[in-house]
Design an enzyme around this catalytic site. Structure first.
Site, PDB file in Angstrom:
ATOM      1  N   CYS A   2       0.876  -1.165   0.000  1.00 17.51           N
ATOM      2  CA  CYS A   2       0.000   0.000   0.000  1.00 17.51           C
ATOM      3  C   CYS A   2       0.916   1.217   0.000  1.00 17.51           C
ATOM      4  O   CYS A   2       2.123   1.093   0.191  1.00 17.51           O
ATOM      5  CB  CYS A   2      -0.842   0.069   1.273  1.00 17.51           C
ATOM      6  SG  CYS A   2      -1.866  -1.382   1.542  1.00 17.51           S
ATOM      7  N   ARG A  27       1.461   1.602  -5.882  1.00 14.54           N
ATOM      8  CA  ARG A  27       1.638   0.644  -4.785  1.00 14.54           C
ATOM      9  C   ARG A  27       0.322  -0.027  -4.397  1.00 14.54           C
ATOM     10  O   ARG A  27       0.307  -0.926  -3.541  1.00 14.54           O
ATOM     11  CB  ARG A  27       2.206   1.355  -3.545  1.00 14.54           C
ATOM     12  CG  ARG A  27       3.550   2.003  -3.783  1.00 14.54           C
ATOM     13  CD  ARG A  27       4.024   2.685  -2.522  1.00 14.54           C
ATOM     14  NE  ARG A  27       4.240   1.754  -1.447  1.00 14.54           N
ATOM     15  CZ  ARG A  27       5.344   1.050  -1.251  1.00 14.54           C
ATOM     16  NH1 ARG A  27       6.352   1.196  -2.067  1.00 14.54           N
ATOM     17  NH2 ARG A  27       5.437   0.227  -0.244  1.00 14.54           N
ATOM     18  N   TRP A  74      -3.844  -1.646  -1.191  1.00 13.91           N
ATOM     19  CA  TRP A  74      -3.826  -2.904  -1.949  1.00 13.91           C
ATOM     20  C   TRP A  74      -4.137  -3.952  -0.900  1.00 13.91           C
ATOM     21  O   TRP A  74      -3.276  -4.317  -0.095  1.00 13.91           O
ATOM     22  CB  TRP A  74      -2.459  -3.127  -2.568  1.00 13.91           C
ATOM     23  CG  TRP A  74      -2.390  -4.343  -3.431  1.00 13.91           C
ATOM     24  CD1 TRP A  74      -1.915  -5.583  -3.084  1.00 13.91           C
ATOM     25  CD2 TRP A  74      -2.792  -4.450  -4.796  1.00 13.91           C
ATOM     26  NE1 TRP A  74      -2.009  -6.434  -4.157  1.00 13.91           N
ATOM     27  CE2 TRP A  74      -2.545  -5.768  -5.223  1.00 13.91           C
ATOM     28  CE3 TRP A  74      -3.363  -3.552  -5.706  1.00 13.91           C
ATOM     29  CZ2 TRP A  74      -2.831  -6.211  -6.506  1.00 13.91           C
ATOM     30  CZ3 TRP A  74      -3.638  -4.005  -6.988  1.00 13.91           C
ATOM     31  CH2 TRP A  74      -3.374  -5.311  -7.376  1.00 13.91           C
ATOM     32  N   ASN A 100       1.017   0.408   5.985  1.00 11.58           N
ATOM     33  CA  ASN A 100       1.396  -0.451   4.856  1.00 11.58           C
ATOM     34  C   ASN A 100       2.178  -1.625   5.446  1.00 11.58           C
ATOM     35  O   ASN A 100       3.190  -1.408   6.102  1.00 11.58           O
ATOM     36  CB  ASN A 100       2.274   0.364   3.886  1.00 11.58           C
ATOM     37  CG  ASN A 100       3.096  -0.496   2.945  1.00 11.58           C
ATOM     38  OD1 ASN A 100       4.204  -0.155   2.598  1.00 11.58           O
ATOM     39  ND2 ASN A 100       2.571  -1.618   2.529  1.00 11.58           N
ATOM     40  N   GLY A 101       1.668  -2.841   5.234  1.00  6.06           N
ATOM     41  CA  GLY A 101       2.360  -4.009   5.767  1.00  6.06           C
ATOM     42  C   GLY A 101       1.351  -5.019   6.271  1.00  6.06           C
ATOM     43  O   GLY A 101       0.151  -4.901   6.002  1.00  6.06           O
ATOM     44  N   GLU A 478       8.469 -21.728 -17.732  1.00 11.54           N
ATOM     45  CA  GLU A 478       8.342 -20.302 -17.405  1.00 11.54           C
ATOM     46  C   GLU A 478       9.444 -19.484 -18.111  1.00 11.54           C
ATOM     47  O   GLU A 478       9.194 -18.368 -18.571  1.00 11.54           O
ATOM     48  CB  GLU A 478       8.372 -20.107 -15.883  1.00 11.54           C
ATOM     49  CG  GLU A 478       8.287 -18.677 -15.397  1.00 11.54           C
ATOM     50  CD  GLU A 478       7.047 -17.889 -15.849  1.00 11.54           C
ATOM     51  OE1 GLU A 478       6.144 -18.480 -16.451  1.00 11.54           O
ATOM     52  OE2 GLU A 478       7.027 -16.675 -15.632  1.00 11.54           O
ATOM     53  N   LYS A 482       8.809 -16.328 -20.649  1.00 10.84           N
ATOM     54  CA  LYS A 482       9.409 -14.997 -20.483  1.00 10.84           C
ATOM     55  C   LYS A 482      10.183 -14.603 -21.744  1.00 10.84           C
ATOM     56  O   LYS A 482      10.043 -13.499 -22.237  1.00 10.84           O
ATOM     57  CB  LYS A 482      10.381 -14.957 -19.286  1.00 10.84           C
ATOM     58  CG  LYS A 482       9.787 -15.020 -17.887  1.00 10.84           C
ATOM     59  CD  LYS A 482       8.878 -13.900 -17.517  1.00 10.84           C
ATOM     60  CE  LYS A 482       7.491 -14.163 -17.961  1.00 10.84           C
ATOM     61  NZ  LYS A 482       6.406 -14.438 -17.188  1.00 10.84           N
ATOM     62  N   GLU A 485       7.732 -13.968 -24.697  1.00 10.01           N
ATOM     63  CA  GLU A 485       6.913 -12.760 -24.524  1.00 10.01           C
ATOM     64  C   GLU A 485       7.710 -11.497 -24.794  1.00 10.01           C
ATOM     65  O   GLU A 485       7.193 -10.535 -25.339  1.00 10.01           O
ATOM     66  CB  GLU A 485       6.422 -12.664 -23.065  1.00 10.01           C
ATOM     67  CG  GLU A 485       5.261 -13.528 -22.714  1.00 10.01           C
ATOM     68  CD  GLU A 485       4.894 -13.420 -21.226  1.00 10.01           C
ATOM     69  OE1 GLU A 485       3.714 -13.305 -20.943  1.00 10.01           O
ATOM     70  OE2 GLU A 485       5.802 -13.442 -20.355  1.00 10.01           O
ATOM     71  N   HIS A 501      12.467 -37.738 -27.956  1.00 10.45           N
ATOM     72  CA  HIS A 501      11.313 -38.236 -28.717  1.00 10.45           C
ATOM     73  C   HIS A 501      10.819 -37.178 -29.694  1.00 10.45           C
ATOM     74  O   HIS A 501       9.623 -36.910 -29.776  1.00 10.45           O
ATOM     75  CB  HIS A 501      10.180 -38.629 -27.757  1.00 10.45           C
ATOM     76  CG  HIS A 501      10.559 -39.715 -26.801  1.00 10.45           C
ATOM     77  ND1 HIS A 501      10.749 -41.023 -27.191  1.00 10.45           N
ATOM     78  CD2 HIS A 501      10.804 -39.702 -25.469  1.00 10.45           C
ATOM     79  CE1 HIS A 501      11.084 -41.762 -26.141  1.00 10.45           C
ATOM     80  NE2 HIS A 501      11.139 -40.971 -25.073  1.00 10.45           N
ATOM     81  N   LYS A 600      -2.040  -7.549 -19.605  1.00  9.07           N
ATOM     82  CA  LYS A 600      -1.752  -8.015 -18.242  1.00  9.07           C
ATOM     83  C   LYS A 600      -2.828  -8.983 -17.772  1.00  9.07           C
ATOM     84  O   LYS A 600      -2.549  -9.965 -17.100  1.00  9.07           O
ATOM     85  CB  LYS A 600      -1.678  -6.796 -17.314  1.00  9.07           C
ATOM     86  CG  LYS A 600      -1.259  -7.125 -15.896  1.00  9.07           C
ATOM     87  CD  LYS A 600       0.217  -7.431 -15.831  1.00  9.07           C
ATOM     88  CE  LYS A 600       0.657  -7.997 -14.510  1.00  9.07           C
ATOM     89  NZ  LYS A 600       1.870  -8.817 -14.633  1.00  9.07           N
TER      90      LYS A 600
HETATM   91  C1  G6P Z   1      -1.894 -12.985 -19.375  1.00  9.39           C
HETATM   92  C2  G6P Z   1      -0.624 -12.305 -18.887  1.00  9.39           C
HETATM   93  C3  G6P Z   1       0.310 -13.328 -18.243  1.00  9.39           C
HETATM   94  C4  G6P Z   1      -0.424 -14.071 -17.139  1.00  9.39           C
HETATM   95  C5  G6P Z   1      -1.717 -14.711 -17.656  1.00  9.39           C
HETATM   96  C6  G6P Z   1      -2.551 -15.260 -16.526  1.00  9.39           C
HETATM   97  O1  G6P Z   1      -1.581 -13.821 -20.440  1.00  9.39           O
HETATM   98  O2  G6P Z   1       0.036 -11.649 -19.962  1.00  9.39           O
HETATM   99  O3  G6P Z   1       1.440 -12.674 -17.710  1.00  9.39           O
HETATM  100  O4  G6P Z   1       0.410 -15.037 -16.614  1.00  9.39           O
HETATM  101  O5  G6P Z   1      -2.520 -13.729 -18.327  1.00  9.39           O
HETATM  102  O6  G6P Z   1      -2.968 -14.214 -15.708  1.00  9.39           O
HETATM  103  P1  G6P Z   1      -3.484 -14.397 -14.228  1.00  9.39           P
HETATM  104  O7  G6P Z   1      -3.894 -13.021 -13.807  1.00  9.39           O
HETATM  105  O8  G6P Z   1      -4.669 -15.332 -14.309  1.00  9.39           O
HETATM  106  O9  G6P Z   1      -2.396 -14.965 -13.417  1.00  9.39           O
END
Ligand code: G6P
Length: 605
Positions: A2, A27, A74, A100-101, A478, A482, A485, A501, A600
């Site tokens: 926050c 934040r 938050w 905040n915390g 993962e 990354k 993307e 395979h 996002k």
């Molecule tokens: C989108 C974002 C990813 C994220 C995915 C799932 O594709 O670009 O970065 O991992 O959605 O999002 P979530 O909010 O469900 O973790």
């Protein structure tokens, strides 16, 4: 995460605090509030929503008074709502606090205060602070002593600011783990979670350190250590930095800032609420079938978690990509099915769609999310917050490592519940988990330059392979996501054992193959796969145990990491990939914060 702010001086506090809040919104932005002291009373305006929306409804900036505190939230304890928004006050309405915390021992402290007759209006951990100060004042302490005694009882993290209507010439603040800075003006003082909120007013600042409290008047600041009460003298520092630089805390991009926030976000992920974690473990225990459901990065944390659930709790869990769930498993689910959905936003349409289908078939729905008040929190029977704070970079970084850490803690609880591992093992693993935040910081520092070099070497490649086994495969998945993307390079991630395979046919002289090869039970097999790839001309890049000379010799590029428990492989070994992807984007001239075609939160099917 926050944002908090406070002001004392000759100016009107509210408009200054409103501006500070808009700078701190990164934040957190689910609710906000401001309070001031005027005419011997605390005046508060707060609500759910973004700062500007709330202000156009409530005109927080019109509050009178020359001292005030403010908050943008938050949520961690208690859903976003008017009543849970900060500032919070005591029973008399005379003492107000923003925080905040996370106060870890809030249940016990709240119980004690309720028994002493205090009436709580919110579900937050914060509210206990004004009540406890009120309690000590009632018992005869003065404000300074009441504040210090309260702080001494708080476990967890906090940056907080407190006002007392009876003492309108003093602002009380304190800090433990969450950040807090004091801006020093000639006739005013301002506090905030970070310097962006006060750079407009002053460039002279004092950084409050962990375990310190400060008593702030418009003409002076007195700093005391919370534990001993000893006074600390600290000269202000003059900052030479623009607001824009400060917003990203000196990092050129949000993504890099968020990568480097991991020591902090991982600490917050260790602070999951016990009662909910136990409830989730109990509900998992009742399932005949357990599915782990997610999309994108969140699916990769489900992959990582299946290892944790199997190895610790001896529970078979099935990680499933959310959009595939209904077709592949829909007909097989029922009242004895448990679905643990993982979603940073809590709003991903593929996840919600699968859950709606499952809900209608009486499955138990559990959630892990970073967003209180999201749809996932509303449809889950029980949910856990990962407490990562807002993630602005589109590519998930800190939220992945936190999800894995939360999932590992759940696996450990289920193991305990089922009596599958001995107490000493539980203790050992727990103490290992506690070291993760610090280790993450060390790894990020130690591999950063190396990953920049690797990024330069890989930037012009047409394809990149990533191979790993067991928990290291989730890192391959993962890492692939990354790199793809951010650098738009096609990548292939495979379980290393499966690479023979099919994928091996693509290997040519110089094809880069990245092995995630920690010092675990799969090490020998990994070396075998490396040799197979090497024999076909692949360039071998190993992310491996830093003392593994044999792998170092085989590899063309070697990145050494500390030895970790396999449970921690997904968290520690993913860090170099986050940096690699970031630097590849830069080398190729892409914006790492906003990769093309991505969002996002994807709220369409
Ligand atoms: C989108 C974002 C990813 C994220 C995915 C799932 O594709 O670009 O970065 O991992 O959605 O999002 P979530 O909010 O469900 O973790």
């Amino acid at each position: 995460m926050c944002g908090i702010a406070g002001y004392i001086g000759p100016g009107r506090a509210a408009p200054i605090l409103l501006k500070a809040l808009s700078r701190l919104e990164y934040r957190g932005y689910d609710s906000a509030g401001i309070c001031t002291i005027f005419g011997g009373r605390v005046l508060t305006r707060k609500d759910v929503g973004k700062v500007a929306e709330i202000n156009s409804r409530l005109r927080m900036d019109e509050l009178p008074g020359n001292i005030g505190i403010a908050h943008t939230r938050w949520a961690t304890h208690g859903a976003p709502s008017q009543v849970n928004a900060h500032p919070h006050t005591d029973c008399t309405g005379r003492i107000a606090v923003v925080h905040n915390g996370v106060i870890e021992n809030f249940m016990a402290l709240k119980k004690e205060l309720v028994e002493a007759g205090h009436l709580f209006s919110s579900k937050t951990d914060t509210e206990l602070i004004p009540h406890m100060v009120e309690e000590y004042l009632k018992r005869g302490s003065d404000l300074t002593e009441a504040f210090m005694r309260t702080l001494q009882r708080l476990e967890g993290s906090y940056a907080l600011a407190l006002l007392d209507a009876g003492s309108p010439d003093i602002l009380l603040v304190a800090r433990k783990e969450s950040p807090l800075v004091i801006g020093i003006g000639p006739d005013f003082k301002m506090v905030a979670s970070d310097i962006t909120a006060l750079l407009d007013l002053t460039r002279d600042v004092v950084f409050l350190q962990n375990g310190e409290a400060a008593f702030i008047r418009s003409d002076g600041v007195k700093i005391l250590r919370v534990d001993t009460g000893a006074e600390i003298f600290r000269e202000p520092t003059r900052l030479d930095i623009t607001v824009e630089m400060a917003e990203k805390q000196g990092y050129p991009h949000y993504m890099l800032k968020e990568i480097y926030e991991q020591p902090e976000s991982l600490k917050n992920a260790l602070r999951i609420q016990e009662v909910y974690a136990d409830l989730v473990a109990e509900l998992l225990d009742r399932g005949r079938q357990i599915f782990l459901l997610g999309a994108g990065t969140s699916y990769n944390s489900c992959l990582a978690a299946s290892y944790a659930f199997s190895s610790l709790a001896r529970a078979a869990t099935y990680p499933v990509i959310a959009s595939e769930f209904i077709s592949n498993y829909g007909a097989s689910i029922g009242a004895d099915t448990v679905i643990l959905a993982v979603s940073q936003s809590g709003e991903t349409a593929d996840v919600l769609n699968a859950l709606e289908y499952a809900r209608l078939r009486a499955c138990t729905i559990l959630g892990i999310t970073n967003t209180v008040g999201s749809t996932l929190t509303r449809i889950s029977r029980a949910y856990i917050l990962q407490n990562s704070g807002p993630e602005i970079g589109v590519a998930a970084t800190k939220t992945f490592t936190s999800q894995v850490l939360v999932l590992s803690q759940l696996a450990l609880r289920l193991a305990k519940l089922r009596g599958k591992i001995a107490q000493y093992e539980i203790d050992e693993i727990k103490s290992g988990l506690k070291k993760v935040p610090e280790m993450a910081g060390e790894v990020l520092d130690s591999v950063r330059l190396k990953m920049r070099e690797v990024a330069e070497k890989l930037a012009d490649k047409n394809t990149i392979f990533l191979l790993g086994r067991g928990p290291a495969y989730s890192v391959a998945a993962e890492g692939r996501l990354k790199i793809m993307e951010l650098s738009y390079t096609p990548c292939i991630a495979y379980p290393a054992g499966e690479s023979k395979h099919g994928p091996i046919s693509v290997i040519q002289e110089g094809t880069p193959v990245i092995f995630i090869a920690p010092y675990d039970d799969n090490r020998r097999l990994n070396i075998g796969s490396m040799m197979e790839m090497k024999a076909r001309g692949a360039t071998i890049i190993s992310i491996a145990d830093r003392d593994d000379r044999e792998i170092e010799e085989i590899s063309d590029i070697f990145v050494g990491l500390p030895r970790v428990h396999p449970l921690l492989t997904p968290i520690i070994y993913v860090l170099p990939f986050q940096l690699l992807a970031y630097y590849m984007a830069l080398v190729k001239g892409h914006d790492p914060d906003k990769p093309r075609n991505l969002a996002k939160s994807v709220t369409v099917l």
